[in-house]
Design an enzyme around this catalytic site. Structure first.
Site, short mmCIF file in Angstrom:
data_model
loop_
_atom_site.label_atom_id
_atom_site.label_comp_id
_atom_site.label_asym_id
_atom_site.label_seq_id
_atom_site.Cartn_x
_atom_site.Cartn_y
_atom_site.Cartn_z
N THR A 71 8.85 -48.54 76.81
CA THR A 71 9.95 -48.54 77.79
C THR A 71 10.97 -49.63 77.46
O THR A 71 12.18 -49.39 77.44
CB THR A 71 9.37 -48.75 79.21
OG1 THR A 71 8.44 -47.70 79.45
CG2 THR A 71 10.45 -48.74 80.26
N ASN A 150 6.11 -35.99 74.68
CA ASN A 150 4.82 -36.42 75.20
C ASN A 150 4.16 -35.40 76.11
O ASN A 150 2.95 -35.45 76.34
CB ASN A 150 4.97 -37.75 75.96
CG ASN A 150 6.10 -37.74 76.95
OD1 ASN A 150 7.25 -37.42 76.61
ND2 ASN A 150 5.80 -38.04 78.19
N GLN A 178 5.00 -41.32 70.66
CA GLN A 178 3.84 -40.42 70.50
C GLN A 178 3.48 -40.18 69.04
O GLN A 178 2.49 -39.51 68.76
CB GLN A 178 4.12 -39.07 71.19
CG GLN A 178 4.20 -39.16 72.71
CD GLN A 178 2.85 -39.46 73.38
OE1 GLN A 178 1.79 -39.23 72.82
NE2 GLN A 178 2.90 -40.00 74.59
N SER A 198 4.72 -47.95 70.78
CA SER A 198 3.88 -48.53 71.83
C SER A 198 2.42 -48.48 71.41
O SER A 198 1.91 -47.41 71.05
CB SER A 198 4.10 -47.72 73.12
OG SER A 198 3.28 -48.22 74.14
N THR A 236 7.57 -65.96 75.51
CA THR A 236 6.45 -66.34 74.64
C THR A 236 5.71 -65.09 74.18
O THR A 236 5.37 -64.23 74.99
CB THR A 236 5.50 -67.28 75.41
OG1 THR A 236 6.27 -68.40 75.84
CG2 THR A 236 4.35 -67.74 74.55
N CYS A 328 3.71 -41.14 83.64
CA CYS A 328 4.74 -41.99 84.27
C CYS A 328 5.41 -41.30 85.45
O CYS A 328 5.96 -41.95 86.31
CB CYS A 328 5.82 -42.37 83.26
SG CYS A 328 5.14 -43.02 81.75
N1 PLP Z 1 8.25 -42.77 75.47
C1 PLP Z 1 7.30 -41.83 75.41
C2 PLP Z 1 7.55 -40.59 74.63
C3 PLP Z 1 6.08 -42.03 76.05
O1 PLP Z 1 5.13 -41.08 75.99
C4 PLP Z 1 5.88 -43.22 76.78
C5 PLP Z 1 4.61 -43.45 77.52
O2 PLP Z 1 4.14 -42.61 78.25
C6 PLP Z 1 6.90 -44.17 76.80
C7 PLP Z 1 8.07 -43.92 76.13
C8 PLP Z 1 6.74 -45.47 77.51
O3 PLP Z 1 5.93 -46.34 76.75
P1 PLP Z 1 5.19 -47.59 77.45
O4 PLP Z 1 4.11 -47.03 78.29
O5 PLP Z 1 4.68 -48.39 76.29
O6 PLP Z 1 6.23 -48.32 78.20
#
Ligand code: PLP
Length: 376
Positions: A71, A150, A178, A198, A236, A328
């Site tokens: 994110t 995703n 992903q 991520s 940090t 999410c």
């Molecule tokens: N982008 C995609 C395609 C994702 O699947 C996700 C997580 O579900 C994110 C961004 C967000 O990543 P994070 O959970 O590390 O903030």
């Protein structure tokens, strides 16, 4: 039995990752910015992680910036590019993750940019001709197209998109959350300026990731404060998480072909079993095209019946954990924007099953049997 089939939402930590993280929690306590020996030791570890990650992606360490995850990386890529390059027009797909859609929509609502949505087909594949039309009819553009979706798993041709963006001098960002750790990347051979990753999507810790920034792109920090990350991301460093991220990524790339083959075999096994056992189901996106969809994701539309309303709940009480779409958005009343965009059929209930190398055929059999109880 507990069956975890929600690996696109997050994956379990591998034991080797837990080990390096817990060991470093004992050993590494200094601030990597401190100039004394303990601080220097921590700093060396962070830089060693950066070099390892860069090496796995065939890029230079100076292009990798640690962040708090996908994110933050998406937000930084979008907002800093648009402001620093005075971009007035952006393109994305309506199927992008909210970490991309919302910052772009915010800038649009504040009349900072004009936002165009590129057309897509029923599988979620971007219409490249439309992308070219949008680029040719607008001023210098910021483009954000995710590598793989995703929720439905559709993989976009990022090499081709990168070439089109290059032809029109656009800044190209790809959300590869992903796919990093699941597919090979040679960043020297893709025309791409920014890429988000991520750790928790490939058996690393939550709350850590990175942004790749091509060395020819000059953007300023998104988070201001200290001079960490060569003045590009204040705060940090979460060194334990960075070590865990790096270990997870090394393991992922050392075993990539083997793990891909195994996970793909689970996906095929589940597709065949579903086709055989449950009447009137559909597979969404590109799920049946194993070369052009995530081997980790299987999005299935089930017919409506008395049990389908509460399908996720019914699976949950039987120990089977999966999602309707993106984790999410699961707390919102709106449902998935991706599913409603590609499958507006209200007579179906969509479930995303997502796999990792820790799943087994026995777990798939258990899941199919429970689904049979609900649908047959
Ligand atoms: N982008 C995609 C395609 C994702 O699947 C996700 C997580 O579900 C994110 C961004 C967000 O990543 P994070 O959970 O590390 O903030």
């Amino acid at each position: 039995m507990k069956v975890y089939l929600d690996n696109a939402a997050s994956t379990p930590l591998l034991p080797e990752v837990i080990e390096i993280m817990t060991q470093s929690m004992h050993d590494i306590y200094a601030n990597p910015s401190s100039v004394h020996e303990a601080g220097r030791k921590a700093k060396v570890l962070v830089e060693d992680c950066r070099s390892k990650i860069a090496c796995l992606l065939n890029t230079s360490p100076g292009t990798i910036f640690f962040t708090s995850g996908g994110t933050e990386s998406d937000n930084m890529a979008i907002k800093r590019s648009i402001f620093d390059y005075n971009i007035k027009h952006a393109i994305t797909s309506p199927l992008s993750h909210h970490a991309v859609l919302y910052p772009l929509q915010e800038l649009t609502n504040k009349e900072r940019i004009k936002l165009s949505y590129v057309n897509y087909n029923y599988k979620g594949l971007v219409d490249l001709k439309h992308l070219e039309d949008l680029l040719s009819n607008n001023p210098r553009t910021f483009v954000s197209i995710m590598h793989a979706n995703n929720e439905i798993g559709t993989i976009q041709p990022i090499h081709e998109i990168g070439q089109i963006c290059k032809n029109y001098d656009a800044i190209f960002h790809s959300d590869t959350v992903q796919t990093i750790g699941h597919y090979l990347f040679d960043l020297n051979s893709i025309n791409l300026q920014l890429l988000s990753a991520s750790a928790h999507k490939f058996h690393g810790p939550k709350g850590v990731g990175f942004l790749y920034i091509n060395e020819n792109l000059r953007i300023t920090p998104f988070i201001l404060g200290g001079s960490q990350e060569r003045n590009m991301r204040a705060g940090t460093e979460n060194i334990w998480a960075i070590l865990g991220l790096t270990k997870a990524m090394e393991i992922a790339y050392a075993n990539l072909a083997k793990d891909e083959e195994y996970i793909k075999s689970l996906k095929i096994y589940m597709i065949e079993a579903l086709k055989k056992s449950i009447p009137d189901i559909n597979f969404l996106g590109n799920c049946l095209d194993l070369e052009n969809s995530l081997y980790t994701v299987l999005s299935v539309a089930f017919p409506k019946n008395n049990n389908s309303e509460m399908l996720l709940f019914n699976l949950d009480i039987n120990g089977i954990f999966c999602s309707s779409g993106s984790a999410c958005s699961s707390g919102t009343s709106k449902g998935s924007h991706v599913i409603s965009a590609i499958n507006p059929n209200p007579e179906q209930t969509v479930v995303r099953f997502s796999f990792s190398k820790l799943n087994t055929k026995k777990e798939i059999d258990y899941t199919i049997n429970k689904l049979k109880d609900l649908f047959v």
